[in-house]
Design a protein around this motif. Structure first.
Motif, PDB file in Angstrom:
ATOM      1  N   ILE A  20      39.897  42.466  43.057  1.00  0.00           N
ATOM      2  CA  ILE A  20      39.867  41.839  41.743  1.00  0.00           C
ATOM      3  C   ILE A  20      39.265  40.446  41.949  1.00  0.00           C
ATOM      4  O   ILE A  20      39.828  39.622  42.662  1.00  0.00           O
ATOM      5  CB  ILE A  20      41.266  41.792  41.096  1.00  0.00           C
ATOM      6  CG1 ILE A  20      41.194  41.222  39.695  1.00  0.00           C
ATOM      7  CG2 ILE A  20      42.278  41.094  41.933  1.00  0.00           C
ATOM      8  CD1 ILE A  20      42.439  41.415  38.870  1.00  0.00           C
ATOM      9  N   ALA A  25      44.445  43.069  44.191  1.00  0.00           N
ATOM     10  CA  ALA A  25      45.614  43.445  43.401  1.00  0.00           C
ATOM     11  C   ALA A  25      46.359  44.507  44.194  1.00  0.00           C
ATOM     12  O   ALA A  25      45.746  45.389  44.791  1.00  0.00           O
ATOM     13  CB  ALA A  25      45.194  43.999  42.045  1.00  0.00           C
ATOM     14  N   CYS A  36      51.316  45.082  38.981  1.00  0.00           N
ATOM     15  CA  CYS A  36      50.800  44.693  40.283  1.00  0.00           C
ATOM     16  C   CYS A  36      50.881  43.187  40.442  1.00  0.00           C
ATOM     17  O   CYS A  36      51.154  42.456  39.495  1.00  0.00           O
ATOM     18  CB  CYS A  36      49.355  45.159  40.443  1.00  0.00           C
ATOM     19  SG  CYS A  36      48.203  44.376  39.298  1.00  0.00           S
ATOM     20  N   THR A  38      48.633  39.891  42.166  1.00  0.00           N
ATOM     21  CA  THR A  38      47.283  39.557  42.601  1.00  0.00           C
ATOM     22  C   THR A  38      47.327  38.442  43.637  1.00  0.00           C
ATOM     23  O   THR A  38      48.280  37.649  43.688  1.00  0.00           O
ATOM     24  CB  THR A  38      46.401  39.110  41.417  1.00  0.00           C
ATOM     25  OG1 THR A  38      46.994  37.979  40.794  1.00  0.00           O
ATOM     26  CG2 THR A  38      46.238  40.229  40.402  1.00  0.00           C
ATOM     27  N   THR A  39      46.305  38.420  44.471  1.00  0.00           N
ATOM     28  CA  THR A  39      46.174  37.397  45.493  1.00  0.00           C
ATOM     29  C   THR A  39      44.758  36.835  45.471  1.00  0.00           C
ATOM     30  O   THR A  39      43.826  37.496  45.004  1.00  0.00           O
ATOM     31  CB  THR A  39      46.434  37.963  46.902  1.00  0.00           C
ATOM     32  OG1 THR A  39      45.409  38.912  47.220  1.00  0.00           O
ATOM     33  CG2 THR A  39      47.780  38.653  46.997  1.00  0.00           C
TER      34      THR A  39
END
Length: 55
Positions: A20, A25, A36, A38-39
């Motif tokens: 993403i 994600a 989910c 996210t990073t």
């Protein structure tokens, strides 16, 4: 999202990972409806490095 699993892990005990933006994600394969997290790219790289280092 891609199903990520490792040898020796019980079936169903894995997560799905998808790109993403420039990060990732991650969601629980068994509970996709939970959403989910996210990073950023840096967080993803740090996580992978820690896993590979067996930290």
């Amino acid at each position: 999202m891609r199903d990520q699993s490792r040898a020796g892990v019980r079936e169903g005990d894995c997560a799905e990972v998808g790109r993403i933006g420039d990060g990732a994600a991650v969601r629980d394969t068994k509970n996709r409806a939970a959403g989910c997290f996210t990073t950023t790219a840096g967080q993803s790289a740090a996580f992978v490095a820690a896993v590979n280092a067996d930290v």
